[in-house]
Write a protein that holds these residues in place. Structure first.
Motif, PDB file in Angstrom:
ATOM      1  N   HIS A  52       0.107 -13.558   1.717  1.00  0.00           N
ATOM      2  CA  HIS A  52       0.244 -14.303   2.944  1.00  0.00           C
ATOM      3  C   HIS A  52      -0.971 -14.765   3.224  1.00  0.00           C
ATOM      4  CE1 HIS A  52       4.720 -13.210   2.723  1.00  0.00           C
ATOM      5  NE2 HIS A  52       4.202 -12.112   2.529  1.00  0.00           N
ATOM      6  N   ALA A  53      -0.677 -15.804   4.371  1.00  0.00           N
ATOM      7  CA  ALA A  53      -2.233 -16.150   4.868  1.00  0.00           C
ATOM      8  C   ALA A  53      -3.114 -14.981   5.451  1.00  0.00           C
ATOM      9  CB  ALA A  53      -1.904 -17.229   6.292  1.00  0.00           C
ATOM     10  N   HIS A  54      -4.312 -15.391   4.890  1.00  0.00           N
ATOM     11  CA  HIS A  54      -5.425 -14.558   5.317  1.00  0.00           C
ATOM     12  C   HIS A  54      -6.598 -15.488   5.681  1.00  0.00           C
ATOM     13  CE1 HIS A  54      -3.127 -11.274   3.505  1.00  0.00           C
ATOM     14  NE2 HIS A  54      -4.005 -10.416   4.389  1.00  0.00           N
ATOM     15  N   LEU A  55      -7.211 -15.153   6.918  1.00  0.00           N
ATOM     16  CA  LEU A  55      -8.314 -16.078   7.322  1.00  0.00           C
ATOM     17  C   LEU A  55      -9.338 -14.853   7.794  1.00  0.00           C
ATOM     18  CD1 LEU A  55      -6.703 -18.179   9.988  1.00  0.00           C
ATOM     19  CD2 LEU A  55      -7.437 -18.755   7.633  1.00  0.00           C
ATOM     20  N   LEU A  56     -10.697 -15.372   7.180  1.00  0.00           N
ATOM     21  CA  LEU A  56     -11.830 -14.630   7.398  1.00  0.00           C
ATOM     22  C   LEU A  56     -12.733 -15.196   8.568  1.00  0.00           C
ATOM     23  CD1 LEU A  56     -13.810 -12.170   6.918  1.00  0.00           C
ATOM     24  CD2 LEU A  56     -14.660 -13.524   5.002  1.00  0.00           C
ATOM     25  N   MET A  57     -12.560 -14.631  10.047  1.00  0.00           N
ATOM     26  CA  MET A  57     -13.363 -15.401  10.945  1.00  0.00           C
ATOM     27  C   MET A  57     -14.769 -15.271  10.489  1.00  0.00           C
ATOM     28  SD  MET A  57     -10.813 -16.701  12.725  1.00  0.00           S
ATOM     29  CE  MET A  57      -9.046 -16.347  12.783  1.00  0.00           C
ATOM     30  N   SER A  58     -15.514 -16.280  11.294  1.00  0.00           N
ATOM     31  CA  SER A  58     -16.905 -16.188  11.402  1.00  0.00           C
ATOM     32  C   SER A  58     -17.602 -14.949  11.632  1.00  0.00           C
ATOM     33  CB  SER A  58     -17.584 -17.437  12.044  1.00  0.00           C
ATOM     34  OG  SER A  58     -17.208 -17.455  13.291  1.00  0.00           O
ATOM     35  N   MET A 104     -18.319 -25.422  16.064  1.00  0.00           N
ATOM     36  CA  MET A 104     -18.759 -24.528  16.927  1.00  0.00           C
ATOM     37  C   MET A 104     -18.753 -23.056  16.042  1.00  0.00           C
ATOM     38  SD  MET A 104     -16.681 -25.516  20.323  1.00  0.00           S
ATOM     39  CE  MET A 104     -16.897 -27.231  21.147  1.00  0.00           C
ATOM     40  N   GLN A 105     -17.891 -22.766  15.330  1.00  0.00           N
ATOM     41  CA  GLN A 105     -17.878 -21.683  14.322  1.00  0.00           C
ATOM     42  C   GLN A 105     -17.218 -21.971  13.036  1.00  0.00           C
ATOM     43  OE1 GLN A 105     -18.774 -18.630  14.990  1.00  0.00           O
ATOM     44  NE2 GLN A 105     -19.764 -19.070  17.219  1.00  0.00           N
ATOM     45  N   PHE A 106     -16.862 -20.996  12.130  1.00  0.00           N
ATOM     46  CA  PHE A 106     -16.157 -21.374  10.769  1.00  0.00           C
ATOM     47  C   PHE A 106     -15.278 -20.195  10.473  1.00  0.00           C
ATOM     48  CE2 PHE A 106     -20.006 -18.890   9.795  1.00  0.00           C
ATOM     49  CZ  PHE A 106     -19.666 -18.130   8.526  1.00  0.00           C
ATOM     50  N   ILE A 107     -14.304 -20.865   9.521  1.00  0.00           N
ATOM     51  CA  ILE A 107     -13.515 -19.814   9.195  1.00  0.00           C
ATOM     52  C   ILE A 107     -13.500 -19.924   7.367  1.00  0.00           C
ATOM     53  CG2 ILE A 107     -10.879 -19.480   8.467  1.00  0.00           C
ATOM     54  CD1 ILE A 107     -10.409 -20.539  11.444  1.00  0.00           C
ATOM     55  N   VAL A 108     -13.621 -18.738   6.684  1.00  0.00           N
ATOM     56  CA  VAL A 108     -13.390 -19.028   5.175  1.00  0.00           C
ATOM     57  C   VAL A 108     -12.049 -18.796   4.861  1.00  0.00           C
ATOM     58  CG1 VAL A 108     -13.870 -17.625   3.150  1.00  0.00           C
ATOM     59  CG2 VAL A 108     -15.704 -17.699   5.110  1.00  0.00           C
ATOM     60  N   SER A 109     -11.599 -19.841   4.224  1.00  0.00           N
ATOM     61  CA  SER A 109     -10.180 -19.869   3.773  1.00  0.00           C
ATOM     62  C   SER A 109      -9.818 -19.764   2.142  1.00  0.00           C
ATOM     63  CB  SER A 109      -9.565 -21.198   4.255  1.00  0.00           C
ATOM     64  OG  SER A 109      -8.333 -21.580   3.642  1.00  0.00           O
ATOM     65  N   CYS A 110      -9.228 -18.759   1.661  1.00  0.00           N
ATOM     66  CA  CYS A 110      -9.122 -18.380   0.460  1.00  0.00           C
ATOM     67  C   CYS A 110      -7.953 -17.453   0.121  1.00  0.00           C
ATOM     68  CB  CYS A 110     -10.270 -18.035  -0.279  1.00  0.00           C
ATOM     69  SG  CYS A 110     -10.800 -16.547   0.212  1.00  0.00           S
ATOM     70  N   SER A 111      -7.604 -17.212  -0.790  1.00  0.00           N
ATOM     71  CA  SER A 111      -6.387 -15.965  -1.153  1.00  0.00           C
ATOM     72  C   SER A 111      -6.989 -14.630  -0.971  1.00  0.00           C
ATOM     73  CB  SER A 111      -5.877 -16.184  -2.636  1.00  0.00           C
ATOM     74  OG  SER A 111      -6.925 -15.791  -3.738  1.00  0.00           O
ATOM     75  N   ARG A 112      -6.133 -14.008  -0.422  1.00  0.00           N
ATOM     76  CA  ARG A 112      -6.582 -12.687  -0.216  1.00  0.00           C
ATOM     77  C   ARG A 112      -7.105 -11.984  -1.544  1.00  0.00           C
ATOM     78  NH1 ARG A 112      -6.041  -8.022   3.266  1.00  0.00           N
ATOM     79  NH2 ARG A 112      -7.415  -6.420   2.393  1.00  0.00           N
ATOM     80  N   GLY A 113      -6.373 -12.253  -2.358  1.00  0.00           N
ATOM     81  CA  GLY A 113      -6.948 -11.767  -4.024  1.00  0.00           C
ATOM     82  C   GLY A 113      -8.271 -11.994  -4.349  1.00  0.00           C
ATOM     83  N   LEU A 114      -8.700 -13.248  -4.025  1.00  0.00           N
ATOM     84  CA  LEU A 114     -10.047 -13.745  -4.352  1.00  0.00           C
ATOM     85  C   LEU A 114     -11.151 -13.057  -3.344  1.00  0.00           C
ATOM     86  CD1 LEU A 114     -11.989 -15.718  -5.848  1.00  0.00           C
ATOM     87  CD2 LEU A 114     -11.657 -17.251  -3.938  1.00  0.00           C
ATOM     88  N   LEU A 115     -10.861 -12.863  -2.068  1.00  0.00           N
ATOM     89  CA  LEU A 115     -11.483 -12.346  -1.111  1.00  0.00           C
ATOM     90  C   LEU A 115     -11.835 -10.907  -1.577  1.00  0.00           C
ATOM     91  CD1 LEU A 115     -13.226 -12.634   1.304  1.00  0.00           C
ATOM     92  CD2 LEU A 115     -11.287 -11.700   2.614  1.00  0.00           C
ATOM     93  N   ASP A 116     -10.677 -10.223  -1.843  1.00  0.00           N
ATOM     94  CA  ASP A 116     -10.892  -8.583  -2.386  1.00  0.00           C
ATOM     95  C   ASP A 116     -11.809  -8.629  -3.592  1.00  0.00           C
ATOM     96  OD1 ASP A 116      -9.447  -7.788  -0.199  1.00  0.00           O
ATOM     97  OD2 ASP A 116      -7.586  -7.168  -1.225  1.00  0.00           O
ATOM     98  N   TRP A 117     -11.499  -9.366  -4.767  1.00  0.00           N
ATOM     99  CA  TRP A 117     -12.311  -9.373  -5.672  1.00  0.00           C
ATOM    100  C   TRP A 117     -13.692  -9.503  -5.739  1.00  0.00           C
ATOM    101  CZ3 TRP A 117     -13.836 -13.776  -9.033  1.00  0.00           C
ATOM    102  CH2 TRP A 117     -14.365 -13.169 -10.401  1.00  0.00           C
ATOM    103  N   VAL A 118     -14.021 -10.579  -4.990  1.00  0.00           N
ATOM    104  CA  VAL A 118     -15.460 -11.006  -4.590  1.00  0.00           C
ATOM    105  C   VAL A 118     -16.152  -9.880  -3.924  1.00  0.00           C
ATOM    106  CG1 VAL A 118     -17.165 -12.296  -3.534  1.00  0.00           C
ATOM    107  CG2 VAL A 118     -15.198 -13.311  -4.837  1.00  0.00           C
TER     108      VAL A 118
END
Length: 455
Positions: A52-58, A104-118
């Motif tokens: 499901h949707a995951h956002l990594l806030m700045s 003013m800020q940013f969000i990293v948008s990708c799949s949770r699988g990609l984020l965990d793997w990196v």
């Protein structure tokens, strides 16, 4: 002097960030993970919410970068999107459309699988970290005064081994058995709280139209918890490989179906149909995945008067949040920063656990103060002071739809980039009291962005 050893229970995002901290302070770190870790950016079986949707806030992204330098570059090189906020955000908040002011800020948008793997790849570059997969913790070693390790079991052979450790960090997530283990030591029950809006999720991945495969904004239509009917939301996230991840959600009585034929119509049924319109002609790439794991739940470990040496907890083991707010990963990253700072300062485990509790406070208040307002929500009602504060926040978010200083303060707090207390600064307070000018009545999607989808 004997080498020092730390054990991390759980090899997810929180666990890998904890391990990346512990190698700065211990000679050897062992991560105990019950699942087989995928070799690439794939969802883990033990993390059903990963689809499901995951956002990594700045605020969380900066924390991860401070712990594992180079991680953001690696994420973007692998296809993650850097979404400027609010310039690349098309969002209908409970109080109105968020203006697309300069970043003013940013969000990293990708799949949770990609984020965990990196993150896992970055952490495991340090050969002082080893991973035991297919292994789960059975019990803690030691007593109520000091934890000396953990008994673990191979999930296939059922062989058990004792891992001696100078520090054990629990990051096993929602299913953590730490409260029961502490009671087994004779410690009092850990105080816990839960607020459940009854939210259900449904997610599907689509192929973005070629012209919208890059440089497309996040599109988000939020529910208004004060409406006298179930809240429904729709979120479209650009993710890697030219795909869109679309998550729909609804509170008790308004839950989305996992029936593929109903997905677009539900997306059109929320407060504004923009997400449904964008995906109406898009090619689906996956089935519809459902989830009900959305309750806010917190264990107040920091309130125990007695806390064992050699033990800490962070991540979802401490607190889980309604995923619609996108704060869980960022809080885990900032908790790992608090762990690092506490160890560097020579603080006791009890002091460090209290520091982690302070990191959790802001996101916990933001999520629960909203969720308790939904019809049928289960949890402790807001006290009078909380209701007054919530009214102020409602007015602040409404004011943020037109006044840049208030927008900035709100986004800094929402992306966990500044303390929530800044929302009460004199400048923000008086601007909030004056209130907003007339806000945008229609979606802030530009004509060019619509054309890139519709052709």
């Amino acid at each position: 002097m004997a080498p020092t050893h730390a054990v991390v229970l759980g090899g997810g995002l929180a666990g890998m960030l904890a391990a990346s901290v512990l190698v700065r302070h211990f000679d050897e770190v062992t991560v105990v993970e019950r699942d087989k870790l995928p070799d690439g950016p794939s969802p883990r079986s033990g993390v059903p919410q990963a689809r499901h949707a995951h956002l990594l806030m700045s605020g969380g992204a900066r924390a991860i970068e401070s712990l594992l330098p180079g991680t953001l570059d690696a994420l973007f090189a692998a296809g993650a999107h850097r979404i400027g906020v609010p310039n690349d955000l098309v969002s209908l908040s409970a109080q109105g459309w968020v203006p697309r002011f300069p970043e003013m800020q940013f969000i990293v948008s990708c799949s949770r699988g990609l984020l965990d793997w990196v993150v896992r790849s970055q952490a495991l570059r340090d050969n002082k970290i080893s991973v035991l997969t297919g292994t789960e913790p059975v019990s803690l070693l030691g007593d109520r005064d000091a934890v000396t390790g953990v008994l673990v079991e191979d999930r296939i052979s059922r062989e058990q081994i004792s891992l001696e450790a100078d520090l054990v960090v629990d990051s096993t997530g929602r299913g953590s058995r730490l409260p029961a283990w502490l009671e087994d030591f004779g410690l009092p029950a850990v105080h816990s709280e839960s607020v459940d809006s009854g939210l259900a999720y449904a997610t599907r991945i689509f192929q973005a139209p070629p012209a919208a495969a890059s440089g497309f904004p996040i599109v988000n239509v939020q529910a208004n918890p004060r409406d006298p009917f179930p809240g429904r939301t729709a979120t479209l996230l650009p993710i890697e490989d030219g795909k869109w991840l679309v998550t729909l959600s609804g509170t008790r009585g308004g839950e989305p179906s996992t029936d593929e034929s109903e997905f677009v119509s539900f997306a059109r049924s929320v407060r504004n149909p923009v997400v449904g319109e964008l995906i109406a002609a898009a090619e689906p790439l996956s089935p519809v995945y459902g989830s009900h794991s959305t309750a806010n739940r917190r264990m107040f470990f920091e309130r125990l008067k007695s806390w064992p040496r050699g033990l800490l907890a962070l991540g979802d083991s401490v607190a889980t949040y309604n995923p619609v707010y996108g704060h869980g990963m960022s809080v885990a990253a900032q908790s790992a920063q608090a762990l690092d700072a506490g160890l560097a300062a020579g603080h006791s485990e009890q002091q460090i656990q209290r520091g982690i509790g302070k990191v959790v406070d802001g996101a916990w208040a933001m999520a629960t103060n909203q969720d308790i307002l939904y019809p049928g929500a289960v949890g402790k009602p807001l006290p009078l002071a909380g209701r007054v504060l919530q009214r102020y926040v409602d007015r602040l978010v409404r004011t943020a739809t037109t006044e840049p200083p208030v927008t900035r303060a709100f986004l800094e707090a929402f992306t966990l980039s500044a303390p929530m207390a800044n929302l009460m600064s004199p400048e923000v307070f008086w601007a909030t009291m004056r209130g907003p000018r007339s806000a945008a009545p229609d979606p802030t999607l530009t004509a060019d962005e619509r054309d890139r989808v519709t052709g």
